[in-house]
Design a protein around this motif. Structure first.
Motif, short mmCIF file in Angstrom:
data_model
loop_
_atom_site.label_atom_id
_atom_site.label_comp_id
_atom_site.label_asym_id
_atom_site.label_seq_id
_atom_site.Cartn_x
_atom_site.Cartn_y
_atom_site.Cartn_z
N GLY A 146 0.82 -1.21 0.00
CA GLY A 146 0.00 0.00 0.00
C GLY A 146 0.85 1.26 0.00
N PHE A 147 1.91 1.27 0.80
CA PHE A 147 2.76 2.45 0.89
C PHE A 147 3.65 2.63 -0.33
CE2 PHE A 147 1.43 2.94 5.24
CZ PHE A 147 1.63 4.28 5.50
N SER A 148 3.85 1.58 -1.14
CA SER A 148 4.63 1.73 -2.37
C SER A 148 4.01 2.78 -3.28
CB SER A 148 4.72 0.39 -3.11
OG SER A 148 5.53 -0.52 -2.42
N TYR A 149 2.68 2.81 -3.33
CA TYR A 149 1.98 3.78 -4.16
C TYR A 149 1.61 5.04 -3.38
CZ TYR A 149 1.72 0.10 -7.64
OH TYR A 149 2.06 -0.87 -8.56
N TYR A 150 1.25 4.87 -2.12
CA TYR A 150 0.91 6.02 -1.28
C TYR A 150 2.10 6.98 -1.18
CZ TYR A 150 -1.06 8.43 2.86
OH TYR A 150 -1.56 9.36 3.74
N ASN A 151 3.32 6.44 -1.16
CA ASN A 151 4.52 7.27 -1.05
C ASN A 151 4.76 8.13 -2.29
OD1 ASN A 151 5.23 6.60 1.55
ND2 ASN A 151 6.50 4.88 0.95
N SER A 152 4.02 7.88 -3.37
CA SER A 152 4.13 8.75 -4.54
C SER A 152 3.74 10.18 -4.17
CB SER A 152 3.21 8.25 -5.66
OG SER A 152 3.60 6.97 -6.10
N TRP A 153 2.94 10.30 -3.13
CA TRP A 153 2.55 11.64 -2.67
C TRP A 153 3.79 12.46 -2.29
CZ3 TRP A 153 -0.75 15.36 -2.68
CH2 TRP A 153 -0.69 16.36 -1.71
N ASN A 154 4.80 11.81 -1.77
CA ASN A 154 5.99 12.55 -1.33
C ASN A 154 6.68 13.28 -2.47
OD1 ASN A 154 5.70 11.69 1.35
ND2 ASN A 154 6.79 9.79 0.94
N ILE A 155 6.64 12.70 -3.68
CA ILE A 155 7.37 13.33 -4.79
C ILE A 155 6.52 14.35 -5.54
CG2 ILE A 155 8.98 11.43 -5.13
CD1 ILE A 155 7.26 10.41 -7.38
N ILE A 156 5.25 14.51 -5.15
CA ILE A 156 4.45 15.55 -5.80
C ILE A 156 4.99 16.93 -5.44
CG2 ILE A 156 2.72 15.97 -4.01
CD1 ILE A 156 0.63 15.96 -6.28
N LEU A 157 5.76 17.00 -4.38
CA LEU A 157 6.43 18.23 -3.98
C LEU A 157 7.20 18.85 -5.15
CD1 LEU A 157 7.53 20.18 -1.75
CD2 LEU A 157 9.32 18.49 -1.37
N TYR A 158 7.74 17.99 -6.02
CA TYR A 158 8.58 18.45 -7.12
C TYR A 158 7.79 18.69 -8.40
CZ TYR A 158 11.69 16.48 -3.68
OH TYR A 158 12.31 16.17 -2.49
N SER A 159 6.46 18.53 -8.32
CA SER A 159 5.62 18.72 -9.50
C SER A 159 4.60 19.84 -9.35
CB SER A 159 4.86 17.41 -9.82
OG SER A 159 5.76 16.39 -10.18
N ILE A 160 4.37 20.31 -8.13
CA ILE A 160 3.31 21.31 -7.94
C ILE A 160 3.80 22.73 -8.18
CG2 ILE A 160 1.97 19.86 -6.39
CD1 ILE A 160 3.06 21.31 -4.04
N THR A 161 5.12 22.93 -8.26
CA THR A 161 5.65 24.25 -8.62
C THR A 161 7.03 24.09 -9.26
OG1 THR A 161 6.43 26.40 -7.79
CG2 THR A 161 6.52 24.55 -6.26
N PRO A 162 7.27 24.80 -10.38
CA PRO A 162 8.60 24.78 -10.99
C PRO A 162 9.55 25.80 -10.36
CG PRO A 162 7.08 25.98 -12.40
CD PRO A 162 6.27 25.46 -11.23
N ASN A 163 9.04 26.59 -9.43
CA ASN A 163 9.84 27.59 -8.74
C ASN A 163 10.61 26.93 -7.60
OD1 ASN A 163 10.75 29.66 -6.98
ND2 ASN A 163 9.14 31.05 -7.71
N VAL A 164 11.95 26.83 -7.73
CA VAL A 164 12.76 26.11 -6.75
C VAL A 164 12.69 26.77 -5.38
CG1 VAL A 164 15.10 25.37 -6.16
CG2 VAL A 164 14.31 25.22 -8.52
N SER A 165 12.72 28.11 -5.34
CA SER A 165 12.64 28.82 -4.06
C SER A 165 11.31 28.56 -3.38
CB SER A 165 12.84 30.32 -4.27
OG SER A 165 14.13 30.60 -4.78
N GLU A 166 10.22 28.57 -4.16
CA GLU A 166 8.90 28.29 -3.60
C GLU A 166 8.84 26.85 -3.09
OE1 GLU A 166 4.40 29.55 -4.82
OE2 GLU A 166 5.55 28.48 -6.35
N ARG A 167 9.45 25.95 -3.83
CA ARG A 167 9.50 24.54 -3.41
C ARG A 167 10.25 24.39 -2.10
NH1 ARG A 167 12.62 20.82 -7.51
NH2 ARG A 167 14.45 21.56 -6.38
N ASN A 168 11.40 25.05 -1.98
CA ASN A 168 12.19 24.95 -0.75
C ASN A 168 11.45 25.57 0.43
OD1 ASN A 168 14.13 23.76 -2.30
ND2 ASN A 168 15.51 25.51 -2.33
#
Length: 504
Positions: A146-168
């Motif tokens: 279950g967590f193999s797919y649920y953990n995909s949520w963690n990498i959405i951090l790098y897709s919701i904004t292309p602004n690196v400063s905003e991401r950080n």
């Protein structure tokens, strides 16, 4: 590597592309409600994940009553299977394209698996010895799946904004919010007080109630985030993705040296979980009560409230790589000193002084923790960006799957060690007539528990710091890479906008 411009472009076109790149780099994308939804979902996931990691071994050894050796063998077997599954899930997630995005569906779809299995982990049915082992294996296997797919949520951090400063900045906000995780920290208080109020409150049932609370909160927060979070970083289309051979993608991944540095750092840092799994054993047996562990959290957690906001300042001044190196070496040394001094330096009969020393030492040991929690996703983002810069594809899920694959192989080793060390030191639970746990007094056994508690984190932190010496994405190279990526993304966005305009 793809070129950032072509010889046929005019100076005006180049200037327009650079301006689009600058706007893409500086534009603010995230709405307050979206930031809140993202942080709430990660908070819910972290709450459940932290509860399981901190208490699963303790519950299974003491209440499900499987042996440390059985736990070790189940752990390594399920983690190896889980690691293989992660390789498959990474490819599936990367190639997913839906109207919600390529990551968002996996916030909801695996919910039945991780919810049911989490409840199973903290339920101890009356079964034979073989039945208990099979129950534990099924629960851990389903939870990993279950967590193999649920953990995909963690990498959405790098897709919701292309602004690196905003991401950080979002990373920092997220990690600060996670400091206020309440449900797991309330467990020791409930375990210490409720059984004294009424025999109806057994320790076993309290664990089951708390995990149900964590599951419910994680599910509600995931649904809220699904309705309010968007993916924005431009990706290649599904048709373009299908033209790219998987073997070519794998070949590029194998050339990604920074990724392997992160893998090694995560692998050795995972040894800390061996010490983490012994925390409840340490507080109950070495110090006399699980409640002391909760009180310790008040002291050790306090610096985090100023260290987390300070983390981006430190990272900006010294760089992510240098920060990671220092955090690892500092933490390793602090835990080593704790072990050398011991947990009762003032001798028997001086509980308050001994607790004061342990609290102080663990507070110092924990000073780098929140900085590491901020710097780790920043470094992981650098790896994703590097992959896109080298090959033209982000492949976050596949990169994350490979990192997770090695991470779970590491988890299988540390999970096995976590159980096996208690088998080696001869641990056996001691209970009263109602089945509630009471502290043991064997000095040799207490010394073994403390060695696991302090030395495993020391080894982990030293390995983490040393590994990052070899991380190459820093300084002028990192700045140039980010500039070229901004230009490519701006060009891709402009091309898609032009294509939509022509179609209309």
């Amino acid at each position: 590597m793809a070129e950032t411009s072509t010889p046929t472009m005019t100076d005006e076109e180049i200037g327009q592309q650079m301006e689009s790149s600058r706007q893409l780099h500086e534009k603010k994308y995230l709405r307050p409600k979206e930031i809140a939804a993202y942080c709430l979902a990660t908070y819910g996931q972290k709450t459940l994940d932290e509860f399981i990691k901190n208490n699963m071994q303790f519950f299974m050894l003491n209440f499900l009553r499987i042996s440390g050796k059985s736990y070790a063998n189940i752990s390594i077997a399920t983690k190896i299977y889980d690691a293989v599954d992660d390789s498959i899930s990474g490819v599936i997630v990367d190639r997913t394209r839906t109207r919600w995005g390529h990551l968002m569906p996996y916030l909801i779809a695996p919910m039945p698996l991780w919810a049911l299995s989490s409840l199973m982990i903290f339920t101890a049915p009356e079964l034979s010895n073989v039945g208990r082992i099979l129950w534990a294996a099924a629960a851990m296997l389903l939870n990993g799946l279950g967590f193999s797919y649920y953990n995909s949520w963690n990498i959405i951090l790098y897709s919701i904004t292309p602004n690196v400063s905003e991401r950080n900045n979002l990373i920092t906000i997220q990690k600060f919010v996670e400091l206020f995780i309440i449900i797991p920290s309330m467990l020791p208080i409930a375990l210490s007080l409720l059984p004294k109020i009424s025999p109806a409150f057994t320790m076993k049932n309290i664990y089951t109630f708390f995990v149900a609370l964590c599951v419910a909160f994680a599910a509600v927060s995931a649904i809220f985030a699904f309705r309010n979070v968007r993916e924005r970083v431009p990706l290649v289309t599904k048709e373009e993705m299908n033209k790219i051979k998987l073997k070519d993608t794998i070949r590029e991944l194998l050339k990604n040296k920074p990724m392997f540095v992160v893998i090694i750092a995560d692998f050795v840092n995972g040894v800390k979980s061996v010490g983490g799994s012994s925390e409840s054993f340490f507080w109950l047996n070495n110090m006399g009560s699980l409640l002391y562990g909760t009180l310790c959290g008040v002291f050790t957690g306090s610096p985090n409230y100023f260290m987390t906001p300070l983390a981006p300042v430190i990272i900006k001044k010294f760089g992510a790589r240098a920060t990671a190196i220092f955090c690892g070496l500092f933490g390793g040394t602090a835990y080593l000193i704790l072990w050398l001094v011991g947990f009762k330096p003032f001798g028997e009969g001086h509980l308050v002084l001994n607790l004061a020393w342990v609290y102080f030492a663990l507070t110092v040991c924990g000073l780098p923790n929140c900085v590491m929690r901020v710097v780790n996703p920043i470094i992981r983002g650098d790896v994703y960006d590097y992959m896109e810069w080298k090959s033209g594809l982000r492949n976050e899920a596949l990169v994350n799957a490979i990192c997770t694959w090695f991470g779970k192989l590491g988890d299988s080793v540390t999970g096995w060690l976590s159980g096996y060390v208690f088998y080696l030191i001869g641990y056996a639970p001691k209970t009263d007539l109602l089945g509630n746990l009471v502290p043991i007094s064997d000095e040799k056994l207490l010394a073994g528990i403390f060695a696991v508690f302090a030395l495993a984190p020391s080894i982990a932190r030293y390995g983490y710091g040393i590994s990052h010496i070899f991380f190459s994405i820093h300084g002028d190279f990192k700045k140039q890479m980010e500039l070229e990526l901004d230009e490519r993304r701006a060009k891709r966005t402009a091309e898609k906008a032009e294509e939509m305009t022509s179609e209309n």
